[in-house]
Design an enzyme around this catalytic site. Structure first.
Site: not given
Ligand code: ADP
Length: 371
Positions: A124, A184, A186, A308, A310
């Site tokens: 990473d 963007l 977690n 980012g 969604n």
């Molecule tokens: P990780 O970093 O664990 O891989 P993800 O990339 O899946 O996590 O991102 C998780 C975040 O994306 C959470 O805060 C979740 O609420 C947000 N998220 C997913 N779908 C949506 C959406 N439609 N609108 C706003 N936030 C979203």
């Protein structure tokens, strides 16, 4: 890999606890089970068994790719795992005490199960090894860098590299470009990329620096530790735990670390959720402004990761905070998460693009390239 498509994906989570679980998904089915004996080797054996039973795996893989969080200053590219590589990953445990031991456990379990299958480690941190000293050094005594490796390393490199390359190719600016990508999820970080090379990024020696995240604070005053020790008697571990697990969107809102929950609450008028969203977007915009310093031109801003990809609200608010850059958001395209290329802006000037990150594909490509 012939078609670079995903056959199956899955998640084995909460390993070692009573509610450890495995979920696997493929085109027309899924498999869920609780795991009682959840060490790495037994979980990996179980995954291979399900994939074989479902006829998704017709023969054993030619190579296995691993995402490894911290490669220190040793690794600037993916490598085939050897004993020396394992030793170097082990040496980086001090820099990533939560992640590197888990990464090692996965590699070692597979090496025991399948000693003849080559394994590749993709780091990473590797993409950010191109940072110049002026970008990676902290202004602390230089010996701390020389002796303890205290410096900025950056993370999410696999994702930033993928989305920046994808943006350059989609926008037809493969040769010369300046791109800022915002991953963007977690965890959150942003990165300035010039002609395919990372120039600067928001995360530092650990993935705590920089942007506001789900439960991580991002930047705070380094004097905070001493202040909280004096005021509340908190030791270093307590403060570090607070900054990693109880801060960010969760700490600000007092409600949740999940962006969907917070957006819904903000829409219903919950003030602390609105405040958390405002801090998240402003901090991100401020860092994007700072990252522009590392570039001589800006062709595109890329949004990726769960948020980012969604959240139209977050993208629109960040762009609003960046008025000085002259981005022109197209509200319809933003509501649709982009046109066919992912573009959500209009007119001349730098583009804004939404690109789904594909870290697994990058790892698979890197692994294949090495055998
Ligand atoms: P990780 O970093 O664990 O891989 P993800 O990339 O899946 O996590 O991102 C998780 C975040 O994306 C959470 O805060 C979740 O609420 C947000 N998220 C997913 N779908 C949506 C959406 N439609 N609108 C706003 N936030 C979203």
């Amino acid at each position: 890999m012939t078609h670079q498509t995903e056959t199956a994906s899955g998640l084995a989570e909460r390993l070692g606890s009573n509610d450890a679980a495995l979920t696997l998904r493929w085109a027309d089915g899924e498999h869920r089970q609780t795991l009682h004996d959840s060490d790495y080797a037994s979980v990996l054996t179980q995954i291979i068994a399900v994939l074989t039973e479902q006829q998704l795996l017709h023969h054993l893989p030619k190579v296995i790719g691993h995402r490894v969080v911290h490669g220190g200053e040793v690794f600037s590219d993916p490598v085939i795992v050897t004993d020396e590589v394992l030793a170097s990953i082990r040496q980086c445990i001090a820099l990533a005490p939560l992640h590197n031991p888990a990464n090692l456990a996965g590699i070692e379990a597979l090496a025991t199960l399948y000693p003849d299958i080559p394994q590749v480690a993709v780091f990473d941190t590797a993409f950010h090894q191109s940072l110049a000293p002026k970008a990676f050094l902290y202004a602390v005594p230089y010996e701390l860098y020389e002796q303890q490796g205290v410096r900025r390393y950056g993370f999410h490199g696999v994702s930033h590299q993928y989305v920046a390359a994808e943006a350059a190719s989609r926008l037809g600016i493969s040769a010369q470009h300046g791109i800022i990508s915002a991953h963007l999820g977690n965890g959150c970080s942003a990165c300035a990329v010039a002609n395919g090379q990372s120039m600067d990024t928001t995360m530092g020696m650990t993935p705590l620096e920089g942007l506001v995240m789900g439960t991580r604070s991002g930047d705070v005053d380094p004097g905070l530790h001493q202040f909280l020790y004096q005021q509340k008697g908190w030791d270093v571990e307590t403060v570090t735990n607070m900054l990693n697990k109880e801060s960010g969107m969760l700490g600000l809102s007092g409600l949740s670390n999940d962006m969907r929950t917070l957006e819904a609450a903000a829409n219903e008028g919950v003030e602390r959720a609105q405040l958390a969203l405002a801090v998240f977007c402003y901090r991100l915009a401020r860092h994007i402004g700072g990252l522009a310093t590392a570039l001589t031109r800006l062709d595109a801003l890329v949004f990726t990761g769960g948020i980012g990809e969604n959240s139209r609200f977050i993208r629109a608010t960040v762009i609003e905070n960046l008025a000085i850059f002259g981005f022109r958001l197209d509200n319809d395209l933003n509501a649709r998460n982009g046109d066919m290329l992912g573009v959500i802006s209009t007119g001349p000037g730098p583009k804004v693009v939404v690109i789904e990150t594909k870290e697994e594909l990058m790892i698979a490509r890197a692994a294949l390239a090495l055998i």
